[in-house]
Write a protein that holds these residues in place. Structure first.
Motif, short mmCIF file in Angstrom:
data_model
loop_
_atom_site.label_atom_id
_atom_site.label_comp_id
_atom_site.label_asym_id
_atom_site.label_seq_id
_atom_site.Cartn_x
_atom_site.Cartn_y
_atom_site.Cartn_z
N LEU A 212 0.83 -1.20 0.00
CA LEU A 212 0.00 0.00 0.00
C LEU A 212 0.87 1.25 0.00
O LEU A 212 0.44 2.32 0.39
N GLY A 213 2.13 1.10 -0.43
CA GLY A 213 3.05 2.22 -0.41
C GLY A 213 2.77 3.24 -1.50
O GLY A 213 1.91 3.03 -2.35
N PRO A 214 3.53 4.34 -1.51
CA PRO A 214 3.27 5.43 -2.48
C PRO A 214 3.42 4.99 -3.92
O PRO A 214 2.65 5.42 -4.79
N LYS A 215 4.37 4.07 -4.19
CA LYS A 215 4.56 3.64 -5.58
C LYS A 215 3.28 2.97 -6.12
O LYS A 215 2.82 3.28 -7.21
N VAL A 216 2.75 2.06 -5.30
CA VAL A 216 1.55 1.34 -5.74
C VAL A 216 0.38 2.29 -5.88
O VAL A 216 -0.42 2.20 -6.83
N MET A 217 0.26 3.22 -4.91
CA MET A 217 -0.85 4.17 -4.94
C MET A 217 -0.81 5.00 -6.22
O MET A 217 -1.84 5.24 -6.87
N ASN A 218 0.42 5.45 -6.59
CA ASN A 218 0.54 6.23 -7.82
C ASN A 218 0.16 5.42 -9.03
O ASN A 218 -0.55 5.90 -9.93
N GLU B 126 -8.28 -2.56 4.12
CA GLU B 126 -9.28 -2.31 5.16
C GLU B 126 -8.64 -2.26 6.53
O GLU B 126 -8.89 -1.35 7.33
N ARG B 127 -7.76 -3.25 6.82
CA ARG B 127 -7.15 -3.32 8.14
C ARG B 127 -6.27 -2.10 8.39
O ARG B 127 -6.28 -1.53 9.48
N MET B 128 -5.49 -1.70 7.36
CA MET B 128 -4.60 -0.56 7.56
C MET B 128 -5.39 0.72 7.74
O MET B 128 -5.02 1.59 8.54
N LEU B 129 -6.51 0.84 7.02
CA LEU B 129 -7.33 2.04 7.18
C LEU B 129 -7.96 2.11 8.56
O LEU B 129 -8.24 3.19 9.08
N GLU B 130 -8.20 0.94 9.17
CA GLU B 130 -8.72 0.95 10.54
C GLU B 130 -7.72 1.58 11.49
O GLU B 130 -8.08 2.22 12.47
N LEU B 131 -6.41 1.35 11.21
CA LEU B 131 -5.39 1.83 12.13
C LEU B 131 -4.93 3.24 11.81
O LEU B 131 -4.63 4.02 12.69
N PHE B 132 -4.82 3.56 10.52
CA PHE B 132 -4.39 4.89 10.11
C PHE B 132 -5.55 5.60 9.46
O PHE B 132 -6.25 5.04 8.64
N GLU B 133 -5.70 6.88 9.76
CA GLU B 133 -6.75 7.64 9.10
C GLU B 133 -6.18 8.24 7.84
O GLU B 133 -5.62 9.32 7.86
N ASP B 134 -6.28 7.54 6.74
CA ASP B 134 -5.71 8.02 5.49
C ASP B 134 -6.81 8.11 4.44
O ASP B 134 -7.10 7.15 3.75
N GLU B 135 -7.42 9.29 4.36
CA GLU B 135 -8.57 9.43 3.47
C GLU B 135 -8.20 9.25 2.02
O GLU B 135 -8.95 8.68 1.24
N GLU B 136 -6.99 9.76 1.70
CA GLU B 136 -6.58 9.70 0.30
C GLU B 136 -6.45 8.25 -0.16
O GLU B 136 -6.94 7.88 -1.23
N MET B 137 -5.83 7.44 0.71
CA MET B 137 -5.65 6.03 0.34
C MET B 137 -7.00 5.36 0.19
O MET B 137 -7.23 4.56 -0.72
N GLY B 138 -7.93 5.71 1.10
CA GLY B 138 -9.26 5.14 1.01
C GLY B 138 -9.92 5.46 -0.31
O GLY B 138 -10.51 4.60 -0.97
N ALA B 139 -9.78 6.74 -0.73
CA ALA B 139 -10.40 7.16 -1.99
C ALA B 139 -9.77 6.43 -3.17
O ALA B 139 -10.47 5.98 -4.09
N VAL B 140 -8.43 6.28 -3.14
CA VAL B 140 -7.75 5.58 -4.24
C VAL B 140 -8.22 4.14 -4.33
O VAL B 140 -8.52 3.63 -5.42
N LEU B 141 -8.31 3.47 -3.16
CA LEU B 141 -8.72 2.05 -3.16
C LEU B 141 -10.14 1.91 -3.69
O LEU B 141 -10.45 0.99 -4.45
N LEU B 142 -11.02 2.84 -3.28
CA LEU B 142 -12.41 2.77 -3.73
C LEU B 142 -12.49 2.89 -5.24
O LEU B 142 -13.17 2.11 -5.92
#
Lengths: 185, 226
Positions: A79-85, A108-124
């Motif tokens: 779920l690092g920056p390279k993959v997100m890009n 899902e598990r990582m989003l439970e622990l970290f509040e990262d809205e951007e990552m959530g939006a990218v995954l969606l």
């Protein structure tokens, strides 16, 4: 209840994330945790620990609520920056299976622990685009079998997407068979 | 890494969910997992031994009158204890999930009308066919067989309350009164509601009443054609 016994949830939790210990733990130096090597676990040691272990270590504060936790958790490389890009650029071309077998579960598990809205939006967004592609492949089996390059997409699907594909494919199949059966009888 | 064997069990469980039959019980893996839990427990007792004696000496040599472990004093030991505890809980979860998937499959088989005695006979037949002359090994452990026996008894008692409908029967409505069947296994002569039927292997019977043969189809002696 469903999640405790569910093998999918258990296997999702077994995926690894890099954890940095914030204290020395000599008692665990010879354990399978450290690959049974004798190297001591010092404050700077980083190990890839499964989520069920890493999460609890990151959350526990043995010296009271004001002190530091036992370990700090980083985002796994899947779920690092390279993959997100790569996902924001072209969601369907990324091989999620290579990154993590239960990619969305991990997210899902990582989003439970970290509040990262951007990552959530990218995954969606990724899920939506890939689901469209999966539905297309599931409905048109003939082109999927003949097409050579579509094999890459199919092998890059993670487990949740595979289940989705199977459901869509079986659904179309069953309806077709039902049509044939009723038209005969 | 801790819980590696347990992970293998869970992968097995995931595979079993999709299979139509039940593969053999992974007794060695289960034993390995329980052994790991016992080892972890022993390690925890060793770590806590200096604290629980209630003696006047703690691990770093200073005199402490109270017994019991205070995590704030020794976070390193606390960490080790936490890791061991979590590993034990993880192993437990994996074991429970594996057994639950298997028992769910067994219950499903009971509800679909598979006979327990038939199951054991079938497994014995298959091992003999494969040339294995040793004692028949069923796919179920002893506890699972017991579970299946008791569950089928429970199911039979439940079904017995309504004699006019068969709760474990087929859910598909019949399309014709008479159907064609092929015989899969040799069972000789069978008495039905309307007379007797002789069943010899690989023969084909035409125009048998569906209500008679439905039970035999479900048990696997006959195969429906068309």
């Amino acid at each position: 209840m469903a999640s405790y016994y569910c093998p999918t949830a258990i296997l999702t939790d077994a995926q690894k994330a890099p954890t940095t210990f914030s204290l020395a733990v000599p008692a665990l130096s010879h354990s399978p945790l450290n690959n049974n090597s004798g190297t001591p676990i010092t404050p700077a040691t980083t190990l890839d620990l499964p989520l069920w272990l890493a999460e609890m270590l990151a959350v526990s504060r043995p010296s009271g609520p004001a002190s530091a936790p036992l370990a700090t958790l980083d985002m796994p490389s899947a779920l690092g920056p390279k993959v997100m890009n790569a996902l924001t650029a072209d969601a369907t071309s990324v091989e999620l299976r290579q990154q993590a077998q239960w990619f969305y579960g991990l997210g899902e598990r990582m989003l439970e622990l970290f509040e990262d809205e951007e990552m959530g939006a990218v995954l969606l967004n990724t899920f939506k685009k890939r689901a469209l592609e999966i539905a297309d492949k599931a409905q048109n089996t003939r082109t999927a079998q003949q097409g050579g390059d579509s094999g890459d997409f199919m092998s890059g699907l993670d487990e949740t997407e595979r289940q989705l594909f199977r459901a869509a494919h079986d659904g179309t199949h069953t309806v077709k068979r039902w049509f044939e059966a009723t038209s005969r009888g | 890494m801790y819980a590696e064997q347990a992970n293998k069990l869970v992968l097995d469980a995931k595979r079993i969910e999709k299979l139509p039959h039940l593969p053999p019980y992974a007794a060695t893996t289960v034993r390995a997992v329980t052994k790991e839990v016992r080892d972890l427990d022993r390690e925890v007792s060793n770590l806590l031994a200096p604290y629980n004696t209630g003696s006047t000496q703690s691990s770093d040599g200073t005199h402490i009158k109270s017994s019991g472990f205070n995590p704030a004093d020794d976070p390193a030991t606390a960490c080790a204890l936490l890791v061991n505890h979590l590993s034990m809980r993880r192993n437990k979860r994996c074991l429970l999930a594996y057994h639950r998937v298997r028992t769910d499959k067994l219950e499903e088989m009971c509800w679909s009308g598979v006979d327990v005695a038939d199951l054991q006979a079938a497994s014995r037949r298959s091992t003999l066919r494969s040339g294995n002359q040793s004692a028949a090994t069923s796919s179920l452990s002893a506890e699972e067989e017991q579970y299946m026996h008791q569950y089928s008894d429970l199911l039979a008692a439940y079904k017995g309350q309504w004699t006019d409908i068969d709760l474990t029967g087929s859910l598909e409505p019949p399309r014709d009164i008479f159907i064609d069947v092929r015989v899969l296994q040799d069972v000789g002569e069978v008495q039905t509601e309307y007379g007797s039927i002789t069943l010899t292997k690989n023969s084909q019977l035409n125009n048998v009443r569906q209500s008679d043969v439905e039970r035999l189809i479900q048990q696997g002696y006959l195969q429906k054609l068309g």
